[in-house]
Design a protein around this motif. Structure first.
Motif, PDB file in Angstrom:
ATOM      1  N   ARG A  57      22.287  42.389  42.529  1.00  0.00           N
ATOM      2  CA  ARG A  57      22.566  43.285  41.403  1.00  0.00           C
ATOM      3  C   ARG A  57      23.314  42.615  40.251  1.00  0.00           C
ATOM      4  O   ARG A  57      22.961  42.836  39.081  1.00  0.00           O
ATOM      5  N   PRO A  58      24.348  41.790  40.485  1.00  0.00           N
ATOM      6  CA  PRO A  58      25.022  41.157  39.335  1.00  0.00           C
ATOM      7  C   PRO A  58      24.086  40.316  38.490  1.00  0.00           C
ATOM      8  O   PRO A  58      24.108  40.396  37.254  1.00  0.00           O
ATOM      9  N   ALA A  59      23.260  39.489  39.127  1.00  0.00           N
ATOM     10  CA  ALA A  59      22.323  38.659  38.360  1.00  0.00           C
ATOM     11  C   ALA A  59      21.297  39.510  37.639  1.00  0.00           C
ATOM     12  O   ALA A  59      20.926  39.229  36.488  1.00  0.00           O
ATOM     13  N   LEU A  60      20.838  40.579  38.275  1.00  0.00           N
ATOM     14  CA  LEU A  60      19.857  41.462  37.642  1.00  0.00           C
ATOM     15  C   LEU A  60      20.452  42.182  36.437  1.00  0.00           C
ATOM     16  O   LEU A  60      19.795  42.335  35.404  1.00  0.00           O
ATOM     17  N   LEU A  61      21.704  42.614  36.542  1.00  0.00           N
ATOM     18  CA  LEU A  61      22.350  43.290  35.410  1.00  0.00           C
ATOM     19  C   LEU A  61      22.513  42.356  34.224  1.00  0.00           C
ATOM     20  O   LEU A  61      22.315  42.756  33.071  1.00  0.00           O
ATOM     21  N   VAL A  62      22.871  41.114  34.492  1.00  0.00           N
ATOM     22  CA  VAL A  62      23.009  40.147  33.395  1.00  0.00           C
ATOM     23  C   VAL A  62      21.658  39.915  32.724  1.00  0.00           C
ATOM     24  O   VAL A  62      21.556  39.871  31.486  1.00  0.00           O
ATOM     25  N   ALA A  63      20.599  39.771  33.520  1.00  0.00           N
ATOM     26  CA  ALA A  63      19.267  39.555  32.959  1.00  0.00           C
ATOM     27  C   ALA A  63      18.822  40.755  32.125  1.00  0.00           C
ATOM     28  O   ALA A  63      18.287  40.597  31.020  1.00  0.00           O
ATOM     29  N   VAL A  64      19.050  41.959  32.642  1.00  0.00           N
ATOM     30  CA  VAL A  64      18.649  43.160  31.909  1.00  0.00           C
ATOM     31  C   VAL A  64      19.459  43.306  30.618  1.00  0.00           C
ATOM     32  O   VAL A  64      18.919  43.690  29.569  1.00  0.00           O
ATOM     33  N   LEU A  65      20.739  42.980  30.670  1.00  0.00           N
ATOM     34  CA  LEU A  65      21.570  43.064  29.466  1.00  0.00           C
ATOM     35  C   LEU A  65      21.076  42.100  28.391  1.00  0.00           C
ATOM     36  O   LEU A  65      20.946  42.474  27.212  1.00  0.00           O
ATOM     37  N   PHE A  66      20.780  40.867  28.783  1.00  0.00           N
ATOM     38  CA  PHE A  66      20.271  39.901  27.811  1.00  0.00           C
ATOM     39  C   PHE A  66      18.941  40.350  27.216  1.00  0.00           C
ATOM     40  O   PHE A  66      18.708  40.216  26.014  1.00  0.00           O
ATOM     41  N   ARG A  67      18.070  40.887  28.050  1.00  0.00           N
ATOM     42  CA  ARG A  67      16.778  41.328  27.565  1.00  0.00           C
ATOM     43  C   ARG A  67      16.909  42.555  26.654  1.00  0.00           C
ATOM     44  O   ARG A  67      16.173  42.696  25.682  1.00  0.00           O
ATOM     45  N   MET A  68      17.833  43.438  26.947  1.00  0.00           N
ATOM     46  CA  MET A  68      18.052  44.592  26.072  1.00  0.00           C
ATOM     47  C   MET A  68      18.519  44.140  24.698  1.00  0.00           C
ATOM     48  O   MET A  68      18.014  44.612  23.662  1.00  0.00           O
ATOM     49  N   LEU A  69      19.474  43.232  24.664  1.00  0.00           N
ATOM     50  CA  LEU A  69      19.985  42.757  23.385  1.00  0.00           C
ATOM     51  C   LEU A  69      18.899  42.038  22.591  1.00  0.00           C
ATOM     52  O   LEU A  69      18.859  42.116  21.354  1.00  0.00           O
ATOM     53  N   ASP A  70      18.018  41.331  23.290  1.00  0.00           N
ATOM     54  CA  ASP A  70      16.945  40.626  22.603  1.00  0.00           C
ATOM     55  C   ASP A  70      15.852  41.580  22.125  1.00  0.00           C
ATOM     56  O   ASP A  70      15.311  41.420  21.022  1.00  0.00           O
ATOM     57  N   SER A  71      15.517  42.578  22.928  1.00  0.00           N
ATOM     58  CA  SER A  71      14.446  43.512  22.547  1.00  0.00           C
ATOM     59  C   SER A  71      14.861  44.430  21.406  1.00  0.00           C
ATOM     60  O   SER A  71      14.015  44.849  20.608  1.00  0.00           O
ATOM     61  N   LEU A  72      16.142  44.756  21.326  1.00  0.00           N
ATOM     62  CA  LEU A  72      16.593  45.655  20.256  1.00  0.00           C
ATOM     63  C   LEU A  72      16.438  45.037  18.870  1.00  0.00           C
ATOM     64  O   LEU A  72      16.368  45.761  17.875  1.00  0.00           O
ATOM     65  N   ARG A  73      16.373  43.734  18.796  1.00  0.00           N
ATOM     66  CA  ARG A  73      16.171  43.079  17.499  1.00  0.00           C
ATOM     67  C   ARG A  73      14.787  42.427  17.412  1.00  0.00           C
ATOM     68  O   ARG A  73      14.608  41.395  16.774  1.00  0.00           O
ATOM     69  N   MET A  74      13.811  43.041  18.072  1.00  0.00           N
ATOM     70  CA  MET A  74      12.440  42.520  18.079  1.00  0.00           C
ATOM     71  C   MET A  74      11.881  42.469  16.655  1.00  0.00           C
ATOM     72  O   MET A  74      11.960  43.434  15.902  1.00  0.00           O
ATOM     73  N   PHE A  75      11.307  41.325  16.317  1.00  0.00           N
ATOM     74  CA  PHE A  75      10.747  41.155  14.973  1.00  0.00           C
ATOM     75  C   PHE A  75       9.460  40.328  14.981  1.00  0.00           C
ATOM     76  O   PHE A  75       8.406  40.788  14.529  1.00  0.00           O
ATOM     77  N   ASP A  76       9.551  39.101  15.491  1.00  0.00           N
ATOM     78  CA  ASP A  76       8.455  38.155  15.297  1.00  0.00           C
ATOM     79  C   ASP A  76       7.192  38.523  16.064  1.00  0.00           C
ATOM     80  O   ASP A  76       6.078  38.324  15.557  1.00  0.00           O
ATOM     81  N   LEU A  77       7.318  39.072  17.265  1.00  0.00           N
ATOM     82  CA  LEU A  77       6.115  39.378  18.038  1.00  0.00           C
ATOM     83  C   LEU A  77       5.251  40.457  17.379  1.00  0.00           C
ATOM     84  O   LEU A  77       4.056  40.215  17.127  1.00  0.00           O
ATOM     85  N   PRO A  78       5.766  41.651  17.060  1.00  0.00           N
ATOM     86  CA  PRO A  78       4.901  42.631  16.381  1.00  0.00           C
ATOM     87  C   PRO A  78       4.505  42.207  14.972  1.00  0.00           C
ATOM     88  O   PRO A  78       3.425  42.561  14.494  1.00  0.00           O
ATOM     89  N   PHE A  79       5.365  41.425  14.322  1.00  0.00           N
ATOM     90  CA  PHE A  79       5.057  40.985  12.958  1.00  0.00           C
ATOM     91  C   PHE A  79       3.831  40.071  12.949  1.00  0.00           C
ATOM     92  O   PHE A  79       2.955  40.204  12.090  1.00  0.00           O
ATOM     93  N   VAL A  80       3.759  39.141  13.895  1.00  0.00           N
ATOM     94  CA  VAL A  80       2.638  38.197  13.942  1.00  0.00           C
ATOM     95  C   VAL A  80       1.436  38.807  14.647  1.00  0.00           C
ATOM     96  O   VAL A  80       0.293  38.621  14.211  1.00  0.00           O
ATOM     97  N   LEU A  81       1.663  39.540  15.723  1.00  0.00           N
ATOM     98  CA  LEU A  81       0.558  40.082  16.511  1.00  0.00           C
ATOM     99  C   LEU A  81      -0.165  41.217  15.797  1.00  0.00           C
ATOM    100  O   LEU A  81      -1.406  41.253  15.758  1.00  0.00           O
ATOM    101  N   ILE A  82       0.570  42.142  15.220  1.00  0.00           N
ATOM    102  CA  ILE A  82      -0.032  43.328  14.603  1.00  0.00           C
ATOM    103  C   ILE A  82       0.001  43.245  13.080  1.00  0.00           C
ATOM    104  O   ILE A  82      -0.968  43.536  12.402  1.00  0.00           O
ATOM    105  N   GLY A  83       1.128  42.839  12.520  1.00  0.00           N
ATOM    106  CA  GLY A  83       1.258  42.744  11.073  1.00  0.00           C
ATOM    107  C   GLY A  83       2.380  43.625  10.558  1.00  0.00           C
ATOM    108  O   GLY A  83       2.967  44.424  11.297  1.00  0.00           O
ATOM    109  N   GLN A  84       2.693  43.462   9.297  1.00  0.00           N
ATOM    110  CA  GLN A  84       3.783  44.220   8.692  1.00  0.00           C
ATOM    111  C   GLN A  84       3.294  45.561   8.162  1.00  0.00           C
ATOM    112  O   GLN A  84       2.101  45.772   7.958  1.00  0.00           O
TER     113      GLN A  84
END
Length: 336
Positions: free
Chosen positions: A240-267
């Motif tokens: 659980r400790p390692a999983l919580l750290v991984a989920v926290l990092f991924r949450m912080l990264d996903s909340l500022r998602m930009f490049d993937l939808p910008f390049v894949l779908i467009g602006q």
């Protein structure tokens, strides 16, 4: 009577001796504190330049507007003008409010969906890589490939896969416009994001699995525990400790998602526009005040989500460190 006086004087003499020892150690402790401050100061300076200054500058910029306007006396005013909370009022209740709330919903939806899928797939990948089988090293190395590819490059790869004449439509026998606006675009972004970042969660969970003693699993197996019981009552709590750290990092990264939808779908695609894309769009239109307001709101949103996650799920590493320091201080005082 003499015995009582001696017994009363003994504790006071012990306290005086402890106080004298602390006084004798104070110059050495001060020197250590100065050395620690000198060693930490370059890091604090860099953090102040790359973290604190941009935050303060964005907050200050969000209170101003730029361009041409008319003041209270009817004169034309150009340049930077103080707007107070006007940019924030325009974001929440102005003409662009609907676009803002749509971007907020897309950001929250992508974060929730991708993080849940990545956590489930990451745990499954970690359990598979943790087993002893032929070619395990090759599997562990190949898992790193999606995560190592830059996001823009992986977005271009998935854009080719989701093209109208691409691999996905050929396999499904359909003609879905995955890169257009709508539900298929959302699904394409989720698939590409999970494919790229699930290995990151898997590697962190695998590191947590490798520190669990095998004797625990052997004892549970001898006691008649099933595979699901061993996973639910042994593996999951210990990892659980390692999983919580991984989920926290991924949450912080996903909340500022930009490049993937910008390049894949467009602006300017309503179904995939996030807060980061909205802030970028305002900045490219030289509307730095509203762009800074969007960025500040996104920063506050990320900070609130991270704080709530840490407090609600018990991953308060800083709080544990504080409690350990307090207990150590109490122990030293008791010994003294």
């Amino acid at each position: 009577m003499t015995t009582e006086v001696e017994s009363a004087a003994a504790p006071s003499s012990g306290r005086l001796a402890a106080r004298d020892r602390r006084r004798r150690k104070s110059p050495q402790a001060a020197a250590v504190a100065r050395l620690a401050g000198m060693l930490v100061s370059p890091t604090l300076l860099v953090l102040g330049l790359v973290v604190v200054y941009p935050i303060v500058a964005a907050l200050r910029q969000s209170l101003f507007t730029e361009g041409q306007g008319v003041d209270a006396e009817g004169f034309v005013v150009e340049g930077e003008q103080f707007a107070g909370l006007g940019n924030y009022a325009e974001v929440f209740t102005g003409p662009a409010a609907a676009r803002f709330w749509n971007a907020m919903w897309n950001t929250t939806f992508f974060t929730t969906t991708t993080v849940v899928l990545e956590a489930a797939l990451g745990v499954a990948m970690a359990l598979i890589m943790h087993r002893a089988f032929r070619g395990r090293g090759l599997v562990r190395a190949s898992v790193l490939v999606p995560w190592a590819i830059p996001t823009a490059v992986s977005a271009l790869l998935w854009r080719w896969i989701f093209a109208s004449d691409g691999v996905v439509n050929a396999m499904l026998g359909t003609q879905v416009l995955w890169s257009a606006d709508g539900g298929p675009a959302k699904l394409a972004v989720i698939v590409a994001e999970v494919w790229k970042t699930a290995p990151f969660v898997g590697l962190l969970v695998l590191a947590g699995l490798q520190v669990i003693p095998r004797d625990v699993f052997e004892a549970a197996r001898v006691d008649g525990a099933t595979a699901w019981q061993r996973f639910a009552h042994i593996t999951l709590p210990l990892v659980r400790p390692a999983l919580l750290v991984a989920v926290l990092f991924r949450m912080l990264d996903s909340l500022r998602m930009f490049d993937l939808p910008f390049v894949l779908i467009g602006q300017q695609k309503e179904s995939v526009e996030t807060l980061s894309m909205l802030a970028w769009q305002e900045a490219t239109n030289v509307r730095y005040g509203p762009a800074a307001a969007y960025a500040t709101i996104m920063f506050c949103y990320v900070a609130v989500v991270a704080f709530a996650f840490v407090k609600l799920l018990g991953a308060d590493l800083l709080g544990e460190a504080r409690s350990q320091v307090k207990s150590a201080r109490r122990t030293r005082k008791a010994v003294a």
